[in-house]
Design a protein around this motif. Structure first.
Motif, PDB file in Angstrom:
ATOM      1  N   LEU A  66       0.858  -1.178   0.000  1.00 36.27           N
ATOM      2  CA  LEU A  66       0.000   0.000   0.000  1.00 36.27           C
ATOM      3  C   LEU A  66       0.898   1.233   0.000  1.00 36.27           C
ATOM      4  CD1 LEU A  66      -2.978   0.882   0.021  1.00 36.27           C
ATOM      5  CD2 LEU A  66      -2.845   0.970   2.508  1.00 36.27           C
ATOM      6  N   ASP A  67       1.398   1.570  -1.175  1.00 40.81           N
ATOM      7  CA  ASP A  67       2.287   2.728  -1.289  1.00 40.81           C
ATOM      8  C   ASP A  67       1.454   4.014  -1.264  1.00 40.81           C
ATOM      9  OD1 ASP A  67       1.052   2.602  -3.755  1.00 40.81           O
ATOM     10  OD2 ASP A  67       2.892   2.487  -4.914  1.00 40.81           O
ATOM     11  N   GLY A  68       2.133   5.147  -1.357  1.00 44.05           N
ATOM     12  CA  GLY A  68       1.463   6.448  -1.297  1.00 44.05           C
ATOM     13  C   GLY A  68       0.344   6.617  -2.309  1.00 44.05           C
ATOM     14  N   PRO A  69       0.602   6.384  -3.598  1.00 43.43           N
ATOM     15  CA  PRO A  69      -0.467   6.536  -4.597  1.00 43.43           C
ATOM     16  C   PRO A  69      -1.647   5.583  -4.371  1.00 43.43           C
ATOM     17  CG  PRO A  69       1.668   6.566  -5.675  1.00 43.43           C
ATOM     18  CD  PRO A  69       1.907   6.183  -4.239  1.00 43.43           C
ATOM     19  N   SER A  70      -1.372   4.372  -3.922  1.00 45.24           N
ATOM     20  CA  SER A  70      -2.459   3.418  -3.654  1.00 45.24           C
ATOM     21  C   SER A  70      -3.287   3.853  -2.452  1.00 45.24           C
ATOM     22  CB  SER A  70      -1.897   2.024  -3.408  1.00 45.24           C
ATOM     23  OG  SER A  70      -1.217   1.554  -4.538  1.00 45.24           O
ATOM     24  N   ALA A  71      -2.613   4.329  -1.400  1.00 37.56           N
ATOM     25  CA  ALA A  71      -3.326   4.816  -0.220  1.00 37.56           C
ATOM     26  C   ALA A  71      -4.188   6.019  -0.583  1.00 37.56           C
ATOM     27  CB  ALA A  71      -2.336   5.185   0.883  1.00 37.56           C
ATOM     28  N   LEU A  72      -3.651   6.912  -1.410  1.00 34.18           N
ATOM     29  CA  LEU A  72      -4.411   8.079  -1.858  1.00 34.18           C
ATOM     30  C   LEU A  72      -5.633   7.645  -2.668  1.00 34.18           C
ATOM     31  CD1 LEU A  72      -4.864  11.117  -2.223  1.00 34.18           C
ATOM     32  CD2 LEU A  72      -3.272  11.018  -4.164  1.00 34.18           C
ATOM     33  N   ALA A  73      -5.466   6.679  -3.557  1.00 39.36           N
ATOM     34  CA  ALA A  73      -6.586   6.190  -4.368  1.00 39.36           C
ATOM     35  C   ALA A  73      -7.672   5.597  -3.473  1.00 39.36           C
ATOM     36  CB  ALA A  73      -6.096   5.162  -5.386  1.00 39.36           C
ATOM     37  N   CYS A  74      -7.271   4.819  -2.483  1.00 37.95           N
ATOM     38  CA  CYS A  74      -8.245   4.216  -1.558  1.00 37.95           C
ATOM     39  C   CYS A  74      -8.945   5.295  -0.718  1.00 37.95           C
ATOM     40  CB  CYS A  74      -7.557   3.217  -0.633  1.00 37.95           C
ATOM     41  SG  CYS A  74      -6.985   1.731  -1.463  1.00 37.95           S
ATOM     42  N   PHE A  75      -8.172   6.233  -0.205  1.00 38.18           N
ATOM     43  CA  PHE A  75      -8.724   7.326   0.596  1.00 38.18           C
ATOM     44  C   PHE A  75      -9.703   8.155  -0.229  1.00 38.18           C
ATOM     45  CE2 PHE A  75      -7.940  11.842   2.044  1.00 38.18           C
ATOM     46  CZ  PHE A  75      -8.755  11.783   3.168  1.00 38.18           C
ATOM     47  N   SER A  76      -9.322   8.504  -1.449  1.00 36.19           N
ATOM     48  CA  SER A  76     -10.190   9.292  -2.328  1.00 36.19           C
ATOM     49  C   SER A  76     -11.484   8.546  -2.644  1.00 36.19           C
ATOM     50  CB  SER A  76      -9.466   9.643  -3.624  1.00 36.19           C
ATOM     51  OG  SER A  76      -8.345  10.438  -3.364  1.00 36.19           O
ATOM     52  N   ALA A  77     -11.361   7.273  -2.942  1.00 37.33           N
ATOM     53  CA  ALA A  77     -12.544   6.462  -3.252  1.00 37.33           C
ATOM     54  C   ALA A  77     -13.468   6.379  -2.034  1.00 37.33           C
ATOM     55  CB  ALA A  77     -12.130   5.070  -3.709  1.00 37.33           C
TER      56      ALA A  77
END
Length: 127
Positions: A66-77
């Motif tokens: 769960l890298d930065g971009p993946s965490a951001l994508a999950c948080f945004s979703a």
């Protein structure tokens, strides 16, 4: 407002050891600032508590899953799906509606408490 964001982050889950680490605070700030930039919204108080969950998950993911971009994508979703009006500048419409609904629940389930709060002049925005 970056100053408000940092003040909120410093108050995030203060009783949790994981959130006493500077790296965790940096992850929360990074998530929120990236989210606000990506979604073109301003920071709204309380969003740090939602972001904290995703920052924590990121810190516990093994092998960088769960890298930065993946965490951001999950948080945004998550925000788009479950709290779409959270960062709405239109006077927190969803918050006002939720508090008024909560007021009605207190009236129905605890009329004595409701009357006491009304007599004391305590609005739903306080409780």
């Amino acid at each position: 407002d970056l100053r408000t964001l940092r003040a909120d982050i410093n108050r995030t889950r203060v009783g949790d050891v994981a959130f006493q680490e500077p790296s965790m605070m940096e992850r929360v700030e990074e998530l929120i600032t990236s989210f606000c930039r990506q979604e073109r919204v301003r920071y709204t108080q309380g969003l740090h508590e939602v972001a904290a969950i995703f920052a924590f998950l990121r810190s516990k993911a093994h092998g960088g899953r769960l890298d930065g971009p993946s965490a951001l994508a999950c948080f945004s979703a998550f925000v788009r799906r479950f709290v779409p009006c959270f960062h709405d500048d239109e006077a927190f419409v969803s918050l006002h509606i939720s508090l008024l609904f909560f007021r009605q629940l207190i009236l129905y389930h605890h009329p004595d408490l409701f009357n006491h709060l009304e007599e004391a002049g305590v609005s739903p925005f306080v409780y």
